[in-house]
Design a protein around this motif. Structure first.
Motif, short mmCIF file in Angstrom:
data_model
loop_
_atom_site.label_atom_id
_atom_site.label_comp_id
_atom_site.label_asym_id
_atom_site.label_seq_id
_atom_site.Cartn_x
_atom_site.Cartn_y
_atom_site.Cartn_z
N GLU A 125 0.83 -1.21 0.00
CA GLU A 125 0.00 0.00 0.00
C GLU A 125 0.86 1.26 0.00
N ILE A 126 1.97 1.24 0.71
CA ILE A 126 2.90 2.38 0.72
C ILE A 126 3.44 2.60 -0.70
N LEU A 127 3.88 1.53 -1.35
CA LEU A 127 4.40 1.65 -2.71
C LEU A 127 3.33 2.17 -3.67
N VAL A 128 2.09 1.70 -3.51
CA VAL A 128 0.98 2.17 -4.36
C VAL A 128 0.78 3.67 -4.19
N ARG A 129 0.72 4.13 -2.93
CA ARG A 129 0.50 5.56 -2.67
C ARG A 129 1.65 6.41 -3.23
N LEU A 130 2.87 5.94 -3.05
CA LEU A 130 4.01 6.69 -3.58
C LEU A 130 4.00 6.72 -5.10
N SER A 131 3.63 5.62 -5.73
CA SER A 131 3.62 5.58 -7.19
C SER A 131 2.56 6.51 -7.78
N ALA A 132 1.50 6.75 -7.03
CA ALA A 132 0.42 7.63 -7.50
C ALA A 132 0.70 9.11 -7.22
N ALA A 133 1.70 9.39 -6.38
CA ALA A 133 2.01 10.77 -5.98
C ALA A 133 2.89 11.45 -7.03
N PRO A 134 2.78 12.76 -7.13
CA PRO A 134 3.67 13.48 -8.04
C PRO A 134 5.13 13.20 -7.71
N ASP A 135 5.92 12.89 -8.70
CA ASP A 135 7.34 12.58 -8.55
C ASP A 135 7.60 11.37 -7.65
N GLY A 136 6.56 10.57 -7.37
CA GLY A 136 6.74 9.36 -6.58
C GLY A 136 7.17 9.61 -5.15
N GLU A 137 6.75 10.75 -4.58
CA GLU A 137 7.16 11.05 -3.20
C GLU A 137 6.05 11.74 -2.44
N LEU A 138 6.02 11.45 -1.12
CA LEU A 138 5.07 12.07 -0.21
C LEU A 138 5.77 12.34 1.11
N ARG A 139 5.33 13.40 1.79
CA ARG A 139 5.79 13.62 3.16
C ARG A 139 5.31 12.45 4.00
N MET A 140 6.11 12.06 4.96
CA MET A 140 5.75 10.93 5.81
C MET A 140 4.40 11.19 6.50
N THR A 141 4.16 12.43 6.94
CA THR A 141 2.89 12.73 7.61
C THR A 141 1.72 12.56 6.64
N GLU A 142 1.89 12.98 5.40
CA GLU A 142 0.84 12.83 4.39
C GLU A 142 0.62 11.35 4.07
N LEU A 143 1.68 10.60 4.00
CA LEU A 143 1.61 9.16 3.76
C LEU A 143 0.86 8.48 4.91
N ALA A 144 1.17 8.86 6.13
CA ALA A 144 0.51 8.28 7.31
C ALA A 144 -0.98 8.59 7.31
N ASN A 145 -1.34 9.81 6.92
CA ASN A 145 -2.76 10.20 6.90
C ASN A 145 -3.54 9.41 5.86
N GLY A 146 -2.90 9.08 4.76
CA GLY A 146 -3.57 8.34 3.69
C GLY A 146 -3.69 6.85 3.96
N LEU A 147 -2.88 6.35 4.86
CA LEU A 147 -2.88 4.92 5.17
C LEU A 147 -3.56 4.68 6.51
N ILE A 148 -4.03 3.50 6.69
CA ILE A 148 -4.62 3.12 7.97
C ILE A 148 -3.49 2.45 8.76
N ASN A 149 -2.65 3.28 9.35
CA ASN A 149 -1.47 2.76 10.03
C ASN A 149 -1.01 3.79 11.05
N SER A 150 -0.45 3.35 12.15
CA SER A 150 0.09 4.30 13.12
C SER A 150 1.36 4.90 12.54
N LYS A 151 1.76 6.04 13.08
CA LYS A 151 2.98 6.68 12.59
C LYS A 151 4.21 5.79 12.83
#
Length: 154
Positions: A45-71
């Motif tokens: 799921e992390i790889l999927v979210r990163l692949s869909a993001a511009p330039d293949g990158e997200l801030r860790m906080t943004e990634l955490a908010n999009g996933l159902i996972n603790s920080k």
């Protein structure tokens, strides 16, 4: 104190079905991903979210908010992906506390190899089991649950 509203038979059937199905589907998906690509379901799921993001990158906080996972869970998974060369971290130039997770070429390649088998298992375990009406009801109902929980802080 408000009186407890116990679940009736129909409500209990829905709750029990949800618990069993979510556990079994998640277990099946996790096993398929581990067998086929060496990834856990959260890592995929992390790889999927990163692949869909511009330039293949997200801030860790943004990634955490999009996933159902603790920080802390996210940090652990990103560390594992980083050790495997699938993700790298980079500092945010405008915020010393900000850290980006960046998909590497190897991470994109692993995701591209993993995706067909994963989608086939999602279809086998859930999508193709349901009628179109059941699928619509499930999407509407669980979408509403997710929307309300996010709205009220998780």
């Amino acid at each position: 104190m408000a009186e407890t509203r116990w679940l009736d038979e129909r409500e209990m059937r829905a709750w029990s079905g949800f618990l069993a199905a979510s556990a079994l589907v998640n277990r099946r998906l996790d096993q398929q991903l581990k067998d086929d690509s060496g990834l856990s379901h959260p890592q995929y799921e992390i790889l999927v979210r990163l692949s869909a993001a511009p330039d293949g990158e997200l801030r860790m906080t943004e990634l955490a908010n999009g996933l159902i996972n603790s920080k802390s869970g996210l940090t652990y998974q990103v560390t594992q992906l980083e050790k495997a060369g699938l993700v790298r971290r980079r500092s945010c130039p405008s915020d010393v506390r900000g850290v980006f997770a960046v998909l590497t070429d190897a991470g994109r390649a692993r995701l591209e190899r993993a995706a067909p088998g994963h989608v086939a298992m999602v279809r086998e375990a859930l999508i193709d089991v349901l009628t179109p009406a059941q699928l619509e009801a499930l999407a509407d109902g669980l979408g509403e649950v997710s929307r309300r929980l996010r709205e009220h802080g998780g």
